[in-house]
Design an enzyme around this catalytic site. Structure first.
Site, PDB file in Angstrom:
ATOM      1  N   SER A  56       0.856  -1.199   0.000  1.00  0.00           N
ATOM      2  CA  SER A  56       0.000   0.000   0.000  1.00  0.00           C
ATOM      3  C   SER A  56       0.881   1.234   0.000  1.00  0.00           C
ATOM      4  O   SER A  56       2.113   1.149   0.098  1.00  0.00           O
ATOM      5  CB  SER A  56      -0.930   0.013   1.220  1.00  0.00           C
ATOM      6  OG  SER A  56      -0.172   0.097   2.424  1.00  0.00           O
ATOM      7  N   ILE A  58       3.134   4.494  -0.378  1.00  0.00           N
ATOM      8  CA  ILE A  58       4.271   4.855  -1.210  1.00  0.00           C
ATOM      9  C   ILE A  58       4.870   3.622  -1.876  1.00  0.00           C
ATOM     10  O   ILE A  58       5.228   3.642  -3.056  1.00  0.00           O
ATOM     11  CB  ILE A  58       5.333   5.596  -0.369  1.00  0.00           C
ATOM     12  CG1 ILE A  58       4.805   6.975   0.052  1.00  0.00           C
ATOM     13  CG2 ILE A  58       6.627   5.752  -1.155  1.00  0.00           C
ATOM     14  CD1 ILE A  58       5.706   7.702   1.026  1.00  0.00           C
ATOM     15  N   SER A 187      11.673  10.359   6.294  1.00  0.00           N
ATOM     16  CA  SER A 187      10.590  11.338   6.412  1.00  0.00           C
ATOM     17  C   SER A 187      11.223  12.680   6.731  1.00  0.00           C
ATOM     18  O   SER A 187      12.367  12.748   7.229  1.00  0.00           O
ATOM     19  CB  SER A 187       9.638  10.921   7.533  1.00  0.00           C
ATOM     20  OG  SER A 187       8.774  11.981   7.894  1.00  0.00           O
ATOM     21  N   TYR A 200       7.998   8.089  16.524  1.00  0.00           N
ATOM     22  CA  TYR A 200       8.176   8.080  15.071  1.00  0.00           C
ATOM     23  C   TYR A 200       9.321   9.005  14.661  1.00  0.00           C
ATOM     24  O   TYR A 200      10.190   8.620  13.868  1.00  0.00           O
ATOM     25  CB  TYR A 200       6.881   8.503  14.398  1.00  0.00           C
ATOM     26  CG  TYR A 200       6.955   8.621  12.891  1.00  0.00           C
ATOM     27  CD1 TYR A 200       6.906   7.483  12.091  1.00  0.00           C
ATOM     28  CD2 TYR A 200       7.067   9.860  12.265  1.00  0.00           C
ATOM     29  CE1 TYR A 200       6.974   7.580  10.709  1.00  0.00           C
ATOM     30  CE2 TYR A 200       7.132   9.974  10.893  1.00  0.00           C
ATOM     31  CZ  TYR A 200       7.085   8.832  10.110  1.00  0.00           C
ATOM     32  OH  TYR A 200       7.160   8.944   8.742  1.00  0.00           O
TER      33      TYR A 200
END
Length: 327
Positions: A56, A58, A187, A200
């Site tokens: 799913s 990216i 990220s 995260y």
């Protein structure tokens, strides 16, 4: 005109350019220039690429982009049905690919004891591996001080240690054959502290530490390491995000918003970064991009501006709504 006046003017023009031009981009300037003037994605034709987290988001869209470029693919994740669906998509976007050119390899990325077995399956299937894309992972929404430490450990197992384990096996193989390419999907949270995502953010900073250390240690031009850093991308990440509680998922629907890059566009830019061997790339709409430039290159000014904007603004910039409220 004096020499130093010329240097001063050039410096001012340079910084004004960097201040203005990114407002019209959805990626950093270096990646934008490579998209226009660099190697086209089709140059990846024939490469064998292993994508983790390919069921799913990216990973799925990157698989489609690489399939169009005539790459041979290994798609890995835990959900066999979703991987089969992604494989069918890849075969549809490029009818010239054979069914055997796309391999579904179901695996739990956190089961590090089986990483070597999975790697050996890849080599047995295709005879080689050219590119590993470390993409599997989950986000988080939680107040920093309320996070159970076990959540940190589980999130790091998924977002960091699983990638380090698999990459060590693959990098040793790349060194043995003398070439290869390591890709890490990080990220902007690996560069900028993100509110209400403490574990995260820590995990993404850790990824940069591990792989920048590897790059500095080896300095091997035949085995480039590309760290790609998306900001807000229009994928259903919120439903699966960690919270502050062990075993709990955030479970909210990700809203569509103009401030999010489409997954198709994000995947294309990642492919551009791969084919041009870019060390680090940022992918986001202009506001997040400018804030990242500020924090990276003007940290004192960046911290001041982030404090002025506040965590509510940053939440809306990221999720298009307030996802976590402090009581």
């Amino acid at each position: 005109m004096a020499f130093f006046e010329i240097i001063g003017i050039i410096t001012v023009v340079y910084y004004v350019f960097y201040l203005i031009y990114p407002w019209f981009l959805d990626c950093d300037l270096g990646l934008s220039l490579q998209e226009t003037f660099g190697q086209p994605v089709d140059k990846l034709r024939g490469k064998v690429v292993w994508i983790t987290g390919a069921s799913s988001g990216i990973g799925e869209h990157l698989a489609n982009v690489l399939a169009k470029a005539h790459c041979k693919l290994i798609l890995s994740a835990r959900r066999a049905n979703e991987l089969a669906r992604v494989k069918e998509e890849c075969l549809k976007v490029n009818p010239h690919l054979q069914e055997t050119d796309v391999e579904v390899l179901v695996m739990d990325i956190c089961d590090v004891a089986n990483h070597r077995k999975h790697f050996e399956h890849v080599i047995a299937k295709f005879g080689k591996l050219d590119i590993l894309v470390n993409n599997a992972g989950r986000s988080q929404r939680a107040s920093w001080e309320k996070i159970d430490l076990q959540v940190d450990k589980e999130l790091f197992d998924l977002n960091v240690f699983s990638h380090v384990s698999l990459s060590r096996i693959v990098y040793a193989y790349f060194e043995e054959i003398g070439h290869g390419h390591m890709v890490v999907v990080s990220s902007l949270a690996g560069i900028v502290g993100i509110p209400f995502s403490g574990s995260y953010t820590g995990s993404k900073h850790a990824l940069h530490g591990y792989f920048e250390s590897l790059r500095a240690e080896k300095q091997n031009k035949n085995i480039p390491i590309s760290i790609v850093c998306p900001g807000a991308v229009q994928t259903p990440f919120l439903s699966e995000s960690f919270t502050d509680t062990v075993g709990e998922k955030f479970g909210q629907v990700t809203q569509h918003a103009k401030n999010k890059v489409s997954p198709e566009r994000c995947a294309h830019l990642i492919a551009v970064a791969i084919v041009n061997n870019i060390d680090e790339s940022w992918i986001a709409h202009s506001t997040a991009l400018q804030l990242t430039y500020l924090v990276k290159y003007y940290p004192s000014l960046g911290r001041m501006i982030l404090q002025l904007l506040g965590p509510i603004f940053l939440q809306r910039l990221r999720d298009n709504k307030v996802t976590v409220t402090e009581k």
